[in-house]
Design a protein around this motif. Structure first.
Motif, mmCIF file in Angstrom:
data_model
loop_
_atom_site.group_PDB
_atom_site.id
_atom_site.type_symbol
_atom_site.label_atom_id
_atom_site.label_comp_id
_atom_site.label_asym_id
_atom_site.label_seq_id
_atom_site.Cartn_x
_atom_site.Cartn_y
_atom_site.Cartn_z
ATOM 1 N N ARG A 38 0.826 -1.204 0.000
ATOM 2 C CA ARG A 38 0.000 0.000 0.000
ATOM 3 C C ARG A 38 0.865 1.260 0.000
ATOM 4 N NH1 ARG A 38 -5.808 -0.385 1.837
ATOM 5 N NH2 ARG A 38 -5.631 -1.218 -0.265
ATOM 6 N N ARG A 67 -7.191 8.520 9.545
ATOM 7 C CA ARG A 67 -7.839 7.952 8.363
ATOM 8 C C ARG A 67 -6.807 7.341 7.409
ATOM 9 N NH1 ARG A 67 -11.196 6.090 7.201
ATOM 10 N NH2 ARG A 67 -12.409 7.105 5.578
ATOM 11 N N ARG A 98 -15.265 8.137 15.172
ATOM 12 C CA ARG A 98 -16.025 7.420 14.156
ATOM 13 C C ARG A 98 -17.441 7.968 14.012
ATOM 14 N NH1 ARG A 98 -11.849 4.901 11.644
ATOM 15 N NH2 ARG A 98 -10.439 4.065 13.208
ATOM 16 N N ASP A 142 -5.986 4.056 8.843
ATOM 17 C CA ASP A 142 -7.094 3.128 8.597
ATOM 18 C C ASP A 142 -6.862 2.324 7.324
ATOM 19 O OD1 ASP A 142 -8.550 3.788 10.838
ATOM 20 O OD2 ASP A 142 -10.048 4.993 9.783
ATOM 21 N N LEU A 143 -6.244 2.961 6.334
ATOM 22 C CA LEU A 143 -6.016 2.295 5.048
ATOM 23 C C LEU A 143 -5.011 1.151 5.174
ATOM 24 C CD1 LEU A 143 -5.900 5.457 2.767
ATOM 25 C CD2 LEU A 143 -7.737 3.765 2.905
ATOM 26 N N PHE A 144 -4.258 1.133 6.268
ATOM 27 C CA PHE A 144 -3.334 0.036 6.544
ATOM 28 C C PHE A 144 -3.914 -0.909 7.600
ATOM 29 C CE2 PHE A 144 -0.788 3.451 4.840
ATOM 30 C CZ PHE A 144 0.145 2.819 4.040
ATOM 31 N N ASP A 145 -5.202 -0.740 7.866
ATOM 32 C CA ASP A 145 -5.902 -1.533 8.875
ATOM 33 C C ASP A 145 -5.270 -1.349 10.251
ATOM 34 O OD1 ASP A 145 -7.999 -3.173 9.639
ATOM 35 O OD2 ASP A 145 -6.858 -5.030 9.391
ATOM 36 N N VAL A 146 -4.879 -0.118 10.544
ATOM 37 C CA VAL A 146 -4.297 0.236 11.836
ATOM 38 C C VAL A 146 -5.178 1.299 12.478
ATOM 39 C CG1 VAL A 146 -2.337 1.306 13.013
ATOM 40 C CG2 VAL A 146 -1.934 -0.291 11.131
ATOM 41 N N ASP A 147 -5.718 0.994 13.648
ATOM 42 C CA ASP A 147 -6.540 1.952 14.376
ATOM 43 C C ASP A 147 -5.644 2.669 15.383
ATOM 44 O OD1 ASP A 147 -8.350 3.435 15.807
ATOM 45 O OD2 ASP A 147 -9.775 1.804 16.124
#
Length: 217
Positions: free
Chosen positions: A125, A177, A191, A180-185
């Protein structure tokens, strides 16, 4: 005989800082990665170093110290220039027109663009926080080409539904955000959970319905 288990490597993220305005996004991203214990690999272009001096009181040395590892943009033999060096991917924050165009066209005139190209060819990514406005057709074509190559173009457009009270809150929301694209919160995003009820004082300030305020004709 059983072989010893393989220890999972620490997660790694490449952070590129180019010469566009918006250095604050890169700095907040480095801070977030440190809190998340994600190993950061930083490369700043010469133009990025110049913009840093315009927009902040930080020195280049201080910013480099925020990362786990840093590289000169001229060091095309660095670890992040090879696909065999495994990472989660890369974020360019902020991303200039020049960097976007080079990445879109596969140009590798420096380590930042080379690292991005490597991540794309390895199907990792790549998020480009493209910081430019207004846009002409060439910008739009470059964004489309970068997207076709697998990158995600994410201009740092602020969200206001969470009613931010400071620049830091606006920047952190966007950085959250991106992660988020790396599936990291990263715990930076408030939200959206549906339309909130207006505050009581806001209800009192609502204008009268339009049809009741229009003069008769």
């Amino acid at each position: 005989m059983h072989e010893p288990p393989t220890v999972s490597p620490r997660r790694r993220m490449i952070v590129g800082i180019s010469g566009a305005t918006g250095i604050i996004y890169g700095l907040h991203l480095l801070e977030a990665l440190s809190r998340l214990d994600i190993e950061s690999h930083l490369v700043i272009t010469k133009a990025g170093e110049r913009t840093l001096s315009y927009e902040t009181d930080h020195t280049v040395r201080e910013v480099r110290a925020m990362a786990d590892h840093w590289y000169s943009d001229a060091d095309i033999g660095a670890a992040i220039a090879s696909g065999s060096f495994r990472t989660m991917g890369m974020v360019v924050a902020p991303c200039s027109v020049r960097s976007l165009s080079a990445i879109a066209g596969g140009g590798t005139d420096g380590l930042l663009t080379r690292a991005a190209d490597v991540c794309l060819k390895e199907r990792r990514r790549v998020v480009l926080m493209f910081r430019e406005a207004p846009l002409h057709a060439g910008h739009i074509r470059a964004m489309a080409q970068a997207t076709e190559n697998g990158a995600i173009v994410l201009p740092p457009v602020p969200a206001f539904y969470d009613r931010p009270q400071s620049i830091d809150e606006i920047v952190n929301h966007t950085v959250g955000r991106v992660l988020d694209l790396f599936d990291v919160d990263a715990g930076l995003v408030r939200r959206w959970s549906g339309r909130p009820e207006p505050a009581a004082d806001a209800v009192e300030r609502l204008p009268e319905p339009l049809e009741e305020t229009m003069p008769c004709r």
